[in-house]
Design a protein around this motif. Sequence first.
Motif: not given
Length: 323
Positions: A29, A104-105, A286-288, A291, A294-295, A301
Amino acid sequence: MNSPVSAASLYHRVSRVMPRAEWMSHEADVEAILDLKRRRNAVILAHNYQTPDIFHGVADIVGDSLALARKAVEVDADVIVLAGVHFMAETAKLLNPSKTVLIPDMQAGCSLADSITPEDVALLRQAHPGVPIITYVNTSAAVKAASDICCTSGNARKVVESLGVPKVLMIPDEYLARNVARETNVEILAWHGHCEVHELFNVQDVRDLREAHPGVVVLAHPECPPDVVAEADFAGSTAVMSDYVGDKKPARVVLLTECSMSDNVAVQHPAVEFIRPCNLCPHMKRITLANIRTALEENRHEVTVDPAVAEGARRAVERMLAI
Ligand code: 13P
Ligand code: SF4
């Protein structure tokens, strides 16, 4: 041309707080994110509560809420990824309206931001005509727009005193307001919001820590209850706590704040022993890396601010930054 940095070569940054096997599980990642940042001309702004893999592995700019807001203005990139909570991403967007700001979330919220609405602020104005309203940055853009000026935990007292009035309203964090009130002659009226992480610390925790770890220096975030702050040796924003450790280099320290903070600061101060009772912020967590990747891959988002509130909210943030 510089050759790209490999994720494996970054392990030394986190080796004090993370086994190599754990870092190796993050390498794919990290590698992908470093590549995506280059290709998309993106920067990652990360709050001090992000986990060390994010904070030391992929972030370009790190800091407390005030530093992230200040540095967001200077960012020279097409895309900003905010590794933090939603109000921080909104603030970055307010200050960079033409840039793409991603979180990211979208569910990464904040109990303080959720504790007050613009309608509540309007009612406060009616109840206290002429009293300026200072809004902690941990609020929605709509609440900022309904207020006069913002503050963070790093500049709250300065903002209060800058207004030159005998009385102010400080919303929504009751404990921050009461902690600042102890340091100033300005009368401060508070709202009843609390940080779900910092409200969990209590005075007995501090006494138990002192007994179990003689000589420990106790630093508290000003979102902690006032009796906890009074029992601590020093209080300040996440950046101010980090600076305190750097300047004073206490032999033993405890940071009464979110868990990842000690990991991130410990990396920079190998001679300091960190005692780590901590409370997790479920929103920050929630932020990893996954994500964030993916962001950047899927451009999500995207954070937007309603044009009806953006101008007012920007005015409140910029007024603070001008102090
Ligand atoms: P700082 O501004 O001190 O980084 O605090 C932000 C926050 O959310 C604390 O809980
Ligand atoms: Fe909000 Fe508290 Fe989490 Fe900070 S630690 S983001 S104030 S809930």
